[in-house]
Scaffold this active site. Structure first.
Site, PDB file in Angstrom:
ATOM      1  CD  GLU A  48      -2.438   1.318   2.757  1.00  0.00           C
ATOM      2  OE1 GLU A  48      -1.845   0.844   3.745  1.00  0.00           O
ATOM      3  OE2 GLU A  48      -3.493   1.971   2.854  1.00  0.00           O
ATOM      4  CE  LYS A  78      -6.413   1.586   4.953  1.00  0.00           C
ATOM      5  NZ  LYS A  78      -5.157   2.337   5.046  1.00  0.00           N
ATOM      6  CB  CYS A 121      -3.133  -0.955   5.801  1.00  0.00           C
ATOM      7  SG  CYS A 121      -1.832  -0.453   6.953  1.00  0.00           S
TER       8      CYS A 121
END
Ligand SMILES: *[C@@H]1O[C@H](CO)[C@@H](O)[C@H](O)[C@H]1NC(C)=O
Length: 504
Positions: free
Chosen positions: A75, A160, A194
């Protein structure tokens, strides 16, 4: 005759080494690569993207990757360099052929086609929006995984879900996207990015729906005692017994590093956590779920000598988990060779059975860790960005006998760190109340910020009515523990910041 054989042999060899090999649905494994990648720092250069594209290609075309079926990049390695539109899978776009997309997307699509690999890259996405507070001039932004197939076609996209700090400026979907894609080698992958890893949806939701392999571009921040990168990645993969391909950005001086290929209960097949910014590719044969293939995981060295000074990674920055302040703890007495203890935080109890052996280090000046047994069940924060709830039974390292030093690590100006005893055995039992949504993972990390090889501990759970008994046992001697125990995340999502939605 001999010469002729040699010549044919050579031709054959050259063909083998340059041909692209692909796993099929028949194979019991596939070949995965993850790339730890230092973010691209250059700014305001006309040719930035050109250089960056070449950096991607360097790994994709590398002979080490000739057998790789799927390659994952981290990322936010583009930083704020490029924003691109990303087609949905339904559009069946090959950006290498349909040139309406930004340079980088086009290039990556071509690499996927040329080298015939599935590529997973994380980009800054711009998307058209109708209205909303984050809709500016008709555009909003997402942090997005893009997957190209072997023809260069965008076959999957995932935006995300859980933002970290300033990312709240970006667009928010009405509800989390659950995104998966199926490959020609017969494996269906789910996506995560993440900070998503600390929440139920979409990560644990994918696993609960039967997804066995997850790709995970990330820009993780080390936190002790429980959330250093590899420690968490291995714990999540092991507790769920899934394959987990984690590609981390490499910016260790600001807490970010750690990539690995984790095969569930086998642990790490390969991993890296670097002290200085680095670009490194890891390649491994990943066992397909329910196929008969024994992988080759990192294992405990048969020569492990607790008397030796163990490796440390002092240049990697980290932060401390402030939740520790609320734990019930007790200092581990290392003058005894065995400690049997039950420790409770309210009604939540952990049992510890620990065996230690003293080391005679007379004459050498060494500073060692103080350890505490810790029990906790209750609220806290997830990296101080969102609120959560936890259940924890662990042995944690502290740099002195104050609680505030637990979850900290000796800095590099303390040159000689070693304990004057080693652990022969640790058994930790935690009795958890059964919940619909929870994970209780094995949580281990050593002085080098690496999880212990999975062959050095046993992790098991046993459901008995409304109680789940987790059991975690260290089975090999260790003198370099920072954390050993059970880290439970109850996945309660208590939003502290209100994500306002744009309408797409
Ligand atoms: C390729 O593999 C060799 C042998 O494992 C290793 O030394 C080298 O660093 C690798 N190169 C890349 C770019 O991954």
């Amino acid at each position: 005759m001999g010469t002729l054989t040699a010549v044919f042999g050579l031709i054959f060899l050259l063909q083998v080494s340059f041909s692209i090999q692909k796993s099929t649905t028949e194979d019991p494994y596939y070949v995965a690569a993850v790339v730890e990648f230092a973010p691209f720092k250059e700014r305001n250069c006309d040719l930035c993207l050109l250089t960056l594209a070449q950096e991607f290609e360097r790994f994709i075309k590398h002979p080490n990757a000739s057998q790789v079926d799927i390659m994952v990049f981290p990322e936010y390695i583009l930083q704020e360099l490029a924003f691109t539109f990303v087609p949905s899978a339904e559009e069946k776009v090959i950006p290498c052929e349909q040139l309406d997309y930004d340079y980088l997307l086009t290039e990556l699509s071509c690499y996927a086609r040329t080298y015939q690999k599935y590529l997973v890259v994380n980009v800054n996405e711009k998307a058209v929006c109708k209205e909303g507070p984050k809709c500016k001039n008709g555009l909003t932004e997402f942090i997005t995984n893009v997957v190209f197939d072997r023809k260069g076609m965008v076959i999957s996209r995932y935006r995300k879900t859980h933002y970290f700090f300033s990312e709240y400026e970006k667009g928010v979907l009405p509800k989390p996207e659950i995104s998966t894609f199926t490959t020609d080698f017969g494996v269906t992958f789910g996506h995560l990015i993440c900070y998503d890893l600390l929440f139920y949806s979409p990560g644990q939701a994918l696993v609960d729906q039967g997804i066995t392999d997850i790709i995970y571009p990330n820009y993780w921040f080390q936190e002790f005692p429980f959330l250093s990168s590899l420690q968490l990645h291995q714990g999540f993969a092991h507790a769920n017994d899934i394959n987990f391909l984690t590609a981390g950005a490499s910016a260790p001086h600001t807490q970010t590093t750690g990539s690995g290929i984790f095969a569930g209960k086998w642990g790490a097949l390969d991993q890296v956590i670097s002290e200085d910014p680095d670009r490194k590719m890891l390649v491994a044969k990943v066992p397909k779920k329910n196929a008969n293939f024994k992988p080759n995981p990192i294992s405990t060295s048969p020569r492990y000598d607790p008397l030796e000074l163990q490796a440390r990674k002092e240049r990697i920055a980290w932060k401390r988990d402030a939740n520790v302040d609320h734990f019930t703890t007790e200092i581990l007495e290392t003058t005894k060779s065995r400690i049997n203890k039950k420790l409770c935080h309210n009604d939540f109890c952990c049992k510890f059975d620990i065996e230690m052996e003293r080391i005679d280090r007379s004459g050498s000046y060494l500073q060692g860790y103080t350890y505490r047994l810790a029990a906790y069940e209750g609220p806290g924060t997830l990296h101080r960005v969102e609120k959560g709830e936890f259940g924890i039974c662990a042995v944690i390292a502290c740099t002195n006998n104050k609680l505030f030093s637990c979850g900290t690590v000796f800095p590099k100006d303390v040159p000689h760190v070693a304990n004057d005893f080693y652990f022969k055995k640790i058994n930790i039992k935690g009795a958890y109340t059964k919940k619909d949504k929870m994970i209780v993972m094995p949580s281990t990390v050593n002085f080098a910020f690496e999880p212990l090889p999975a062959d050095s501990y046993k992790y098991s759970k046993d459901v008995s009515g409304n109680v789940v008994n987790f059991d975690m046992t260290l089975t090999k001697v260790r003198s370099d523990l920072l954390t050993f125990g059970l880290y439970g995340n109850y996945y309660v999502e208590k939003k502290v910041k209100h994500n306002v939605r744009d309408e797409l």
